[in-house]
Each structure stands twice: as structure tokens, then as C-alpha cells.
Design a protein around this motif. Structure first.
Motif, PDB file in Angstrom:
ATOM      1  N   TYR A  98       0.846  -1.114   0.186  1.00 21.39           N
ATOM      2  CA  TYR A  98       0.076   0.003   0.073  1.00 21.39           C
ATOM      3  C   TYR A  98       1.030   1.082   0.281  1.00 21.39           C
ATOM      4  O   TYR A  98       1.914   1.130   0.629  1.00 21.39           O
ATOM      5  N   SER A  99       0.375   2.341  -0.594  1.00 22.69           N
ATOM      6  CA  SER A  99       0.883   3.572  -0.503  1.00 22.69           C
ATOM      7  C   SER A  99      -0.113   4.600   0.306  1.00 22.69           C
ATOM      8  O   SER A  99      -1.164   4.616  -0.077  1.00 22.69           O
ATOM      9  N   PHE A 100       0.488   5.170   1.171  1.00 27.28           N
ATOM     10  CA  PHE A 100      -0.237   6.164   2.104  1.00 27.28           C
ATOM     11  C   PHE A 100       0.404   7.618   1.724  1.00 27.28           C
ATOM     12  O   PHE A 100       1.492   7.916   2.228  1.00 27.28           O
ATOM     13  N   TRP A 132      -2.716   6.680  11.594  1.00 22.54           N
ATOM     14  CA  TRP A 132      -3.549   6.090  10.802  1.00 22.54           C
ATOM     15  C   TRP A 132      -4.008   4.901  11.099  1.00 22.54           C
ATOM     16  O   TRP A 132      -3.369   4.030  12.000  1.00 22.54           O
ATOM     17  N   SER A 134      -4.991   1.624   9.378  1.00 23.77           N
ATOM     18  CA  SER A 134      -5.013   0.567   7.886  1.00 23.77           C
ATOM     19  C   SER A 134      -6.137  -0.296   7.633  1.00 23.77           C
ATOM     20  O   SER A 134      -6.582  -0.573   6.432  1.00 23.77           O
ATOM     21  N   THR A 138      -7.132   3.497   4.105  1.00 26.96           N
ATOM     22  CA  THR A 138      -5.574   3.624   3.622  1.00 26.96           C
ATOM     23  C   THR A 138      -5.382   5.136   2.762  1.00 26.96           C
ATOM     24  O   THR A 138      -4.191   5.195   2.336  1.00 26.96           O
ATOM     25  N   GLU A 139      -6.421   5.801   2.810  1.00 25.41           N
ATOM     26  CA  GLU A 139      -6.187   7.022   1.974  1.00 25.41           C
ATOM     27  C   GLU A 139      -6.374   8.172   2.763  1.00 25.41           C
ATOM     28  O   GLU A 139      -5.840   9.218   2.632  1.00 25.41           O
ATOM     29  N   SER A 141      -5.938   9.830   6.850  1.00 23.30           N
ATOM     30  CA  SER A 141      -5.420   9.262   8.387  1.00 23.30           C
ATOM     31  C   SER A 141      -6.753   9.639   9.159  1.00 23.30           C
ATOM     32  O   SER A 141      -7.684  10.383   8.897  1.00 23.30           O
TER      33      SER A 141
END
Length: 204
Positions: A98-100, A132, A134, A138-139, A141
Motif C-alpha cells: 500500500y501507499s499512504f 492512521w 490501515s 488507507t487513503e 488518516s
């Protein structure tokens, strides 16, 4: 920046100024030579790695192979470390799970919470502290706090006693402490929730 998984003293992961992460071995082990393993490239960041943190080893599910990477590219990424028992013989890229990326500026620190398996905090150069979850999102906080009037927050630690407090080191020379409330109290399903979340397919 580098970090060892919990209960591991021989193999560690290291981040570079190019934004890549590599596994490294202190000694020859399980078919892998001592030194930097350049066959497996954890690639996903476009700037210097500022912090690399493995998940703490605690609870009914072992997440000690998960690690967060904070970077000056204004993103935090989640990776699953490759098995130590399966060293690669040819070069290949390992994408993040994942990318935050809803961060305002350079991310100087990211650290897993010590009690809630899916919660982690981030600290950035705009003076913002984010918490955050998760499992929930995940997009975006869960909690955002501006600290130190825009000065860089470069260090984050969670309270070891109850986990409700975060200590933040700021470039103004001060230490700030915040109570983030009940979001760090894990429910019964949090461990299985993170199990599902962390089985991503390399989302970028």
C-alpha cells in the motif's frame, strides 16, 4: 535508515537516498551471502528514505514481516519482507502493498503502534502528526494534529504504558505529547483485519 525485524539479529533492511530498500545480511546465511542483497529491490519511493520501521512482534498473528517506509517523496509505503529462506538468484522488483500519500510534506518518521496492530503514526516536515488505522482507511488518516507552528517533526515514539500518547520531537527543540484517545484500543477483529489488508497485490 535501517531496521531489524523483531527477534532477528542477522538480517536487516536498509533504505537508500534513491528511495529503494534492500535486504542485508551480517553473515552468510541460508544460501545468502553476507552484505547487501541486490537481487531483491523494494522499489516504490521517488526520494530519500527517512525512516524504516518493522511491525512489532506481538499478538495472535505474526506481522513481523511488515514494514513501513517514510520518504521525502511525501509518501509512506507498506511492504511485506520477502522470506529469508528463499534468496533470489535473479534481480526482481518487489512493489509495496500500500501507499499512504495524503501527507503534506517530507515524511521524517513512521512508527507502528505498540498495541493496535493496524495503527501507525507519521510525522512530517510541515509540523503535522497523523495517526492512521490501515484497517479502516488507507487513503485518509484517522487523526491529524498540527504541531510546533509549522516546524519539522522528525521523531515519533508511542507511550509504552497505555499507548494513548505519542511523543513528538520538533525542530524547535521541544518535545510535544498528544493524547489521541480510544482509536488505539484494538477490537477483537483488528488482527484478522490487518491480515486481509496486508495481503494486497502491490497497490501503488
Amino acid at each position: 535508515m535501517l531496521d531489524f525485524p523483531d527477534n532477528e539479529t542477522t538480517t536487516f533492511w536498509v533504505g537508500t537516498k534513491e528511495g529503494n530498500v534492500y535486504q542485508a545480511n551480517r553473515y552468510d546465511r541460508a544460501g545468502a551471502k553476507a552484505g547487501l542483497d541486490q537481487q531483491d529491490i523494494y522499489k516504490g519511493h521517488a526520494g530519500r528514505v527517512m525512516r524504516l520501521r518493522f511491525h512489532p512482534l506481538a499478538g495472535p498473528v505474526d506481522f513481523s514481516d511488515l514494514f513501513l517506509v517514510a520518504s521525502v517523496d511525501r509518501m509512506v509505503k507498506l511492504w511485506r519482507a520477502k522470506s529469508l529462506a528463499k534468496p533470489s538468484t535473479t534481480a526482481h522488483t518487489i512493489p509495496p502493498v500500500y501507499s499512504f500519500d495524503e501527507v503534506d510534506d517530507y515524511v521524517y518518521d513512521a512508527k507502528w503502534h505498540l498495541a493496535h496492530p493496524a495503527v501507525f503514526g507519521t510525522a512530517d516536515s510541515s509540523g503535522k502528526f497523523d495517526s492512521w488505522n490501515s484497517n479502516n482507511d488507507t487513503e485518509v488518516s484517522a487523526v491529524t494534529t498540527n504541531v510546533g507552528m509549522g516546524r519539522t517533526i522528525n521523531k515519533l515514539e508511542w507511550d509504552h504504558k497505555d499507548g494513548r500518547h505519542a511523543a513528538l520531537g520538533c525542530s524547535d527543540g521541544k518535545l510535544y505529547t498528544y493524547d489521541i484517545g480510544d482509536i488505539v484500543i484494538p477490537g477483537e477483529s483488528e488482527w484478522t483485519g490487518l491480515q486481509k489488508t496486508s495481503c494486497g497485490d502491490g497497490q501503488q
